[in-house]
Design an enzyme around this catalytic site. Structure first.
Site, PDB file in Angstrom:
ATOM      1  N   THR A  90      39.085  71.388  52.731  1.00 16.27           N
ATOM      2  CA  THR A  90      39.244  72.125  51.525  1.00 16.27           C
ATOM      3  C   THR A  90      40.525  73.203  51.668  1.00 16.27           C
ATOM      4  O   THR A  90      41.117  73.304  50.574  1.00 16.27           O
ATOM      5  CB  THR A  90      37.934  72.594  50.959  1.00 16.27           C
ATOM      6  OG1 THR A  90      37.665  73.793  51.837  1.00 16.27           O
ATOM      7  CG2 THR A  90      36.873  71.488  50.847  1.00 16.27           C
TER       8      THR A  90
ATOM      9  N   GLU B  99      35.866  65.940  51.072  1.00 17.68           N
ATOM     10  CA  GLU B  99      36.330  67.060  51.240  1.00 17.68           C
ATOM     11  C   GLU B  99      35.532  67.861  52.236  1.00 17.68           C
ATOM     12  O   GLU B  99      34.363  67.677  51.826  1.00 17.68           O
ATOM     13  CB  GLU B  99      36.779  67.782  49.663  1.00 17.68           C
ATOM     14  CG  GLU B  99      37.650  67.119  49.039  1.00 17.68           C
ATOM     15  CD  GLU B  99      39.065  67.900  49.264  1.00 17.68           C
ATOM     16  OE1 GLU B  99      39.006  68.633  50.279  1.00 17.68           O
ATOM     17  OE2 GLU B  99      40.091  67.562  48.834  1.00 17.68           O
TER      18      GLU B  99
ATOM     19  N   HIS C  58      44.340  63.078  55.234  1.00 19.68           N
ATOM     20  CA  HIS C  58      45.417  63.351  54.267  1.00 19.68           C
ATOM     21  C   HIS C  58      46.833  63.556  54.708  1.00 19.68           C
ATOM     22  O   HIS C  58      47.773  62.988  54.039  1.00 19.68           O
ATOM     23  CB  HIS C  58      45.096  64.640  53.474  1.00 19.68           C
ATOM     24  CG  HIS C  58      45.342  64.601  52.086  1.00 19.68           C
ATOM     25  ND1 HIS C  58      45.358  65.589  51.186  1.00 19.68           N
ATOM     26  CD2 HIS C  58      46.380  63.788  51.150  1.00 19.68           C
ATOM     27  CE1 HIS C  58      45.950  65.382  50.023  1.00 19.68           C
ATOM     28  NE2 HIS C  58      46.460  64.323  49.830  1.00 19.68           N
TER      29      HIS C  58
END
Length: 833
Positions: A59, A129, A189
């Protein structure tokens, strides 16, 4: 397995109960409405699951702020959120899993992304997340801005062990319900967006997840085996890029360790070798990549391995040897080059001027030879000595135009000689009052001086005819205005060696010269797609654009993109005052406004891309290449980009716009220049967005040095003993385009009077040249063996008009409109022929 979690913790505690109530009511209403439909099941076997990937994120902010960002505000979301124990904003005793978006719905977590052939992974993935907060600082080094791996300095904390155990349970549950997610499809990511993201970071326990049956990892024995091999012979960067792409990364092979490749390597290293993060394609990194391919994609590895072995074999490529003049040949012709038509052998043609020229003969092993110039045998040493060089004047044998060379009777049999005949060089007759046929150019002088008396700033003119400089003169002033717009008490006079910003003549005397040279060397084929040389120029129809489309301005781009200001027509996302960002925008983002070959639309973007093409082929920046390989070879010292950075002084230059680039205060943008421009490229795109070096603008030069380059063109591609390209290449670039004869490849053409405003009404159909926004014009007319360069500082005048409709006063004069001066020059030359 996780039913109890979902029952108790379906929503964040920050989610309002009334929202859930409304959601359930809507869902029940939907079920009620569907129950009245009669639907029969007829299952098809032709389908697959929507979910293909599992994407891990951190996050980068605490739990409370994560909830606000992912739940309460619009913009981003994920399917699950996992807190950590040491977060003081998380006030529960147990760690809980929070489902934010149903797995069958599309969460907005991946953004612009790519993995294994799919883009926009929001459509195909589940995102998790994980609360983890690295401490990052941005660099102050502007040169690194835009490169995610370099622009941030981060301290990454370890992940909470209990949090990871919970992540493992959640991930295994997801994989059980989504069988299409294979080991290589569990990614971070950073893997799917390496240029933008670093999450989940180098402390994420990928190996721990792998041991639990989640995600991919390599076999250490395979990695060690490849490491031993690659320590001896590392694969080239192009092969590494191809291997990264075959594993799944969104990278294309360019053969260059560019910023995108560095970012991708960094993302790969954070995932699989976090103890070795350097952004380099070193032996350990590449060995890890090949070990992964061997384990998970053996079919794709096979082709890569064969290529690696093939590239290890030494390749003897033909070495291009530049000629030492217009003729540089061995006689007699080699057996494989001899024609059965005997009288075509051992002959050549060369350009010369009456009473000029020389021949250089190197005897390999010959004692004598008969050499004829224009049918007349010349006297040479007899006997010749093998290994010696002989040099003779051809002044008594040459004539203007084409001259013939014939070689016979090279003795002894089997012996050879090498003959070099240099290209013609310029002779300055402009100051010789007794020179035959010297023109007065009184009408030209009167027109320019009259304009200067009426307010035109200044000009420098050079005219070449038959290899002679027959006119070379400076007029008016190099600078008339002080910063702020007041007239100087003592304006600076124009000199014949004043240096000018030649604006779009850069396209010809830098970019086109380089392209023609590369074509001669066999390094460029203008009939190939631009993407053949710039593989990252792709998507949106880019793959179909040929190099020649950009040269003829038929690629489909608008005339310009004003990258230097946020107020450009394409929006703020196309704002760039950094050359690396600008080039990336041009490669992948600037849209076409018309289709390919729909119309000729003169565009700076075309030549920006051609400048980038030159840099990719040569491995050098455009300025370094042309200055080293063309200008310095010709002895030119005032033809260069960014001259103030290379030892020149402002006083040597003709000034351009008086109030910087503000159009007299009518234009404003970030970093706009407001002082008199002198020695700085005027073009805003070149100056702000390309650091002064671009394919469309940025070159400075003088009339004399442009004259040398024009004589090189009149010579068919060389000057003195320097050869750059042959007549065939020059013809290819200057011949008329089929759809509009006023266009060649880059060059503009007179086209039988179609461009009278540029070439005047008298130029032959073969005349070509270009103009420049600052007030420069060039004309090369092979039929008349004539060349003209007129350099003016027409923009160094005040501007008249209102805020939207205005013009430079200097462009109202005939001298600033080109065609009239060119016409007067032609009249002077043609009347005396």
């Amino acid at each position: 397995m996780l039913v109890s979690y979902f029952k108790n913790n379906l929503l964040s505690p920050y989610k309002k109960p009334t929202a859930l109530t409304a959601l359930m009511a809507t869902y029940l209403l939907f079920l009620s409405s569907c129950s009245s439909l009669s639907i029969e099941e007829l299952p098809s076997e032709n389908y697959s699951k929507r979910i293909k990937f599992l994407v891990m994120h951190y996050t980068a902010i605490n739990y409370e702020r994560s909830v606000t960002a992912l739940v309460d505000k619009g913009g981003v979301s994920s399917h699950y959120l996992l807190p950590e124990r040491l977060d003081n904003t998380y006030d529960h005793s147990d760690l809980n899993i929070y489902r934010l978006v149903d797995e069958q719905d599309r969460a907005w977590h991946a953004g612009s992304s790519y993995w294994q052939g799919r883009r926009d992974l929001n459509d195909h993935s589940i995102g998790i997340e994980i609360v983890n907060v690295p401490e990052c600082k941005r660099t102050e080094n502007k040169a690194l801005i835009g490169r995610s791996s370099d622009s941030r300095n981060c301290i990454f904390p370890d992940y909470d062990p209990e949090q990871i155990q919970l992540l493992i349970k959640l991930s295994k549950d997801i994989l059980a319900r989504n069988p299409d997610i294979g080991p290589t499809q569990v990614v971070g990511h950073a893997d799917i967006a390496p240029a933008r993201k670093t999450d989940p970071g180098p402390r994420f326990p990928w190996y721990q997840l792998y041991k639990a049956g989640i995600g991919a990892w390599y076999e250490k024995s395979d990695m060690d085996q490849y490491w031993q091999i690659f320590q001896r012979d590392i694969p080239n960067i192009g092969l590494v890029q191809k291997a990264l792409n075959r594993y799944g990364y969104g990278i294309i092979e360019t053969g260059i360790l560019d910023s995108n490749t560095i970012d991708t390597l960094t993302a790969f290293q954070m995932h699989f070798i976090p103890w070795n993060i350097n952004g380099k394609a070193d032996a350990k990194t590449v060995a890890t990549l090949f070990a992964l391919l061997k384990k998970y994609k053996p079919n794709k590895l096979e082709a890569l391995w064969q290529r690696y072995q093939f590239e290890l074999q030494p390749v003897i490529e033909p070495v291009y040897r530049a000629k030492r003049g217009q003729i540089d040949r061995v006689f007699p012709d080699a057996e494989e080059k001899r024609s059965k038509r005997e009288l075509v052998n051992d002959r050549a043609i060369f350009k010369a001027y009456k009473g000029r020229g020389e021949i250089i003969i190197d005897s390999m092993n010959a004692t004598s030879a008969d050499i004829y110039i224009n049918g007349q045998k010349i006297s040479i040493a007899s006997p010749m000595v093998a290994g010696n060089r002989y040099q003779y004047s051809l002044a008594r044998r040459t004539k203007n135009g084409d001259n013939t060379l014939r070689v016979e009777n090279v003795i002894p049999e089997g012996a050879t000689i090498n003959i070099v005949i240099p290209y013609p060089t310029l002779v300055d007759k402009s100051m010789n009052k007794n020179a035959k046929n010297l023109k007065s150019f009184s009408a030209v002088d009167k027109q320019i001086t009259d304009d200067i008396e009426q307010g035109f700033p200044g000009a420098a003119l050079l005219v070449i005819k038959d290899g002679n400089i027959i006119k070379h003169q400076a007029y008016g002033y190099a600078r008339k205005f002080a910063d702020g717009g007041e007239l100087l008490a003592q304006p600076v006079k124009m000199q014949k060696n004043t240096i000018f910003d030649i604006a779009s003549n850069t396209k010809m005397f830098a970019t086109n010269f380089a392209l023609m040279t590369l074509a001669e060397e066999g390094r460029l084929d203008v009939t190939k797609p631009l993407s053949y040389y710039l593989p990252d120029y792709s998507g949106g129809g880019r793959d179909s654009r040929l190099v020649k489309d950009f040269l003829t301005h038929t690629a489909g781009y608008a005339p310009q993109v004003r990258f230097f200001t946020k107020e450009n027509k394409l929006g703020e996302s196309f704002y760039s005052q950094h050359h690396k960002k600008t080039k990336q925008l041009i490669l992948n983002n600037v849209p076409f406004v018309v289709g390919r070959n729909t119309k000729h639309m003169y565009s700076d973007t075309d030549f920006m891309l051609l400048g980038m093409l030159i840099e990719r082929i040569t491995g050098q920046s455009l300025d370094v290449y042309v200055e080293q390989h063309i200008y310095q070879q010709l002895g030119l010292t005032d033809t260069l980009f960014n001259p103030l950075d290379k030892g020149k002084y402002k006083q040597q230059f003709a000034a351009t716009e008086v109030h910087g680039t503000t159009r007299g205060g009518r234009v404003d943008f970030s970093n706009v220049r407001k002082y008199v421009l002198q020695g700085e490229v005027h073009d805003e795109k070149a100056f702000h967005s390309f650091n002064g070096v671009a394919g469309h603008a940025g070159l400075f030069s003088t009339t004399l040095e442009i004259g040398v380059l024009m004589q090189t063109l009149l010579n068919g591609g060389g000057y003195g003993d320097k050869h750059f390209f042959n007549q065939r290449i020059l013809d290819q670039f200057t011949k008329p385009d089929d759809s509009d004869g006023s266009f060649g490849l880059g060059w503009r053409r007179s086209n039988n009077g179609a461009l009278k405003w540029h070439f005047g009404p008298y130029a032959s159909s073969s005349a070509y040249g270009h103009t420049g926004w600052t007030g420069t014009v060039t004309v090369i007319d092979p039929e008349h063996d004539l060349a003209i360069v007129l350099l003016t500082n027409a923009r160094h005048t005040l501007i008249e008009g209102d805020e939207k409709h205005y013009s430079f006063k200097g462009k109202q004069f005939e001298t600033g409109k080109y065609g009239s001066i060119i016409s007067l020059i032609y009249e002077e030359v043609l009347h005396s022929m």
